[in-house]
Design an enzyme around this catalytic site. Structure first.
Site, PDB file in Angstrom:
ATOM      1  N   PHE A  25       0.089  -8.357   1.881  1.00  0.00           N
ATOM      2  CA  PHE A  25      -1.152  -8.640   1.146  1.00  0.00           C
ATOM      3  C   PHE A  25      -1.024 -10.037   0.505  1.00  0.00           C
ATOM      4  CE2 PHE A  25      -4.690  -8.059  -1.651  1.00  0.00           C
ATOM      5  CZ  PHE A  25      -5.408  -6.958  -1.187  1.00  0.00           C
ATOM      6  N   HIS A  91      -8.090  -2.295 -10.491  1.00  0.00           N
ATOM      7  CA  HIS A  91      -7.093  -2.085  -9.429  1.00  0.00           C
ATOM      8  C   HIS A  91      -5.805  -2.867  -9.703  1.00  0.00           C
ATOM      9  CE1 HIS A  91      -6.255  -0.523  -5.458  1.00  0.00           C
ATOM     10  NE2 HIS A  91      -5.790  -1.695  -5.088  1.00  0.00           N
ATOM     11  N   ARG A 130       2.317 -21.279  -8.328  1.00  0.00           N
ATOM     12  CA  ARG A 130       3.648 -20.688  -8.523  1.00  0.00           C
ATOM     13  C   ARG A 130       4.335 -20.355  -7.197  1.00  0.00           C
ATOM     14  NH1 ARG A 130       0.379 -20.377 -12.362  1.00  0.00           N
ATOM     15  NH2 ARG A 130       0.986 -20.270 -14.553  1.00  0.00           N
TER      16      ARG A 130
HETATM   17  N1  INI Z   1      -1.640  -5.524  -2.938  1.00  0.00           N
HETATM   18  C1  INI Z   1      -1.051  -6.705  -3.272  1.00  0.00           C
HETATM   19  O1  INI Z   1       0.114  -6.939  -2.881  1.00  0.00           O
HETATM   20  N2  INI Z   1      -1.710  -7.611  -4.020  1.00  0.00           N
HETATM   21  C2  INI Z   1      -2.987  -7.397  -4.483  1.00  0.00           C
HETATM   22  O2  INI Z   1      -3.552  -8.283  -5.148  1.00  0.00           O
HETATM   23  C3  INI Z   1      -3.621  -6.152  -4.150  1.00  0.00           C
HETATM   24  N3  INI Z   1      -4.961  -5.897  -4.600  1.00  0.00           N
HETATM   25  O3  INI Z   1      -5.516  -6.671  -5.386  1.00  0.00           O
HETATM   26  O4  INI Z   1      -5.577  -4.918  -4.200  1.00  0.00           O
HETATM   27  C4  INI Z   1      -2.910  -5.225  -3.355  1.00  0.00           C
HETATM   28  N4  INI Z   1      -3.459  -4.049  -2.994  1.00  0.00           N
HETATM   29  C5  INI Z   1      -2.909  -3.222  -1.946  1.00  0.00           C
HETATM   30  C6  INI Z   1      -1.831  -2.278  -2.440  1.00  0.00           C
HETATM   31  O5  INI Z   1      -0.648  -2.987  -2.742  1.00  0.00           O
HETATM   32  C7  INI Z   1      -1.484  -1.233  -1.386  1.00  0.00           C
HETATM   33  O6  INI Z   1      -0.979  -1.837  -0.232  1.00  0.00           O
HETATM   34  C8  INI Z   1      -2.684  -0.342  -0.980  1.00  0.00           C
HETATM   35  O7  INI Z   1      -3.326   0.178  -2.126  1.00  0.00           O
HETATM   36  C9  INI Z   1      -2.222   0.828  -0.089  1.00  0.00           C
HETATM   37  O8  INI Z   1      -1.284   1.679  -0.758  1.00  0.00           O
END
Ligand code: INI
Length: 156
Positions: A25, A91, A130
């Site tokens: 992500f 979230h 960063r």
């Molecule tokens: N995962 C991240 O690594 N960064 C984020 O900003 C993020 N947001 O904002 O939603 C994010 N969501 C996904 C989460 O980590 C899981 O992969 C997903 O919910 C499935 O379990």
């Protein structure tokens, strides 16, 4: 004079292995963290073959991957890299909170350094800053922390 115990950056045993757990992500940012991390490990004498990189969907999944890597006993430290950017919903708080708690737990349960190299920012600009643009690279910092902790734990 009290006995001083501190980790060193220049004293890694040859063959010391490191694992990186990296979230996909926000990958354009996380890949910069991975690059910074691998670069610093290499500059401190860690061979490419002694670095494993496990990629998972998001920061939420990092604790489980870190826990599994630590339990394998193959690595001296696990470095978790990810990027969580605040949006318009709560979230962020759920993902960031569980990610940080889970990584701390993985470290305490395993007795290995599990390094928190996860950016938590309000904006994409802050995250890029960063990740090697103008405010350092959290992946590089995480590698230094891992090396110092491996050295320190070897002395305790
Ligand atoms: N995962 C991240 O690594 N960064 C984020 O900003 C993020 N947001 O904002 O939603 C994010 N969501 C996904 C989460 O980590 C899981 O992969 C997903 O919910 C499935 O379990």
């Amino acid at each position: 004079m009290p006995i001083q115990i501190a980790g060193e950056l220049g004293a890694l045993k040859p063959g010391t292995r490191f694992a990186i757990a990296a979230a996909r992500f926000n990958s354009s940012i996380v890949e910069r963290l991975v690059e910074g991390c691998v670069d610093v490990l290499g500059r401190h004498g860690v061979a490419d073959g002694d670095i494993s990189i496990a990629r998972c969907p998001g920061a939420w999944e990092l604790p489980l991957v870190a826990q599994r890597l630590a339990a394998s006993k193959r690595y001296a430290a696990v470095i978790a890299l990810g990027c969580i950017i605040r949006g318009d919903t709560p979230h962020f708080d759920y993902v960031a909170g569980e990610c940080s708690k889970g990584l701390a737990k993985a470290g305490l349960d395993s007795g290995l350094p599990v390094i928190f190299g996860v950016l938590t920012t309000d904006t994409t600009d802050q995250a890029f800053a960063r990740a090697g643009i103008k405010a350092g690279n959290k992946g590089a910092d995480a590698a230094l922390t891992a090396i110092e902790m491996v050295s320190l734990l070897g002395k305790l």
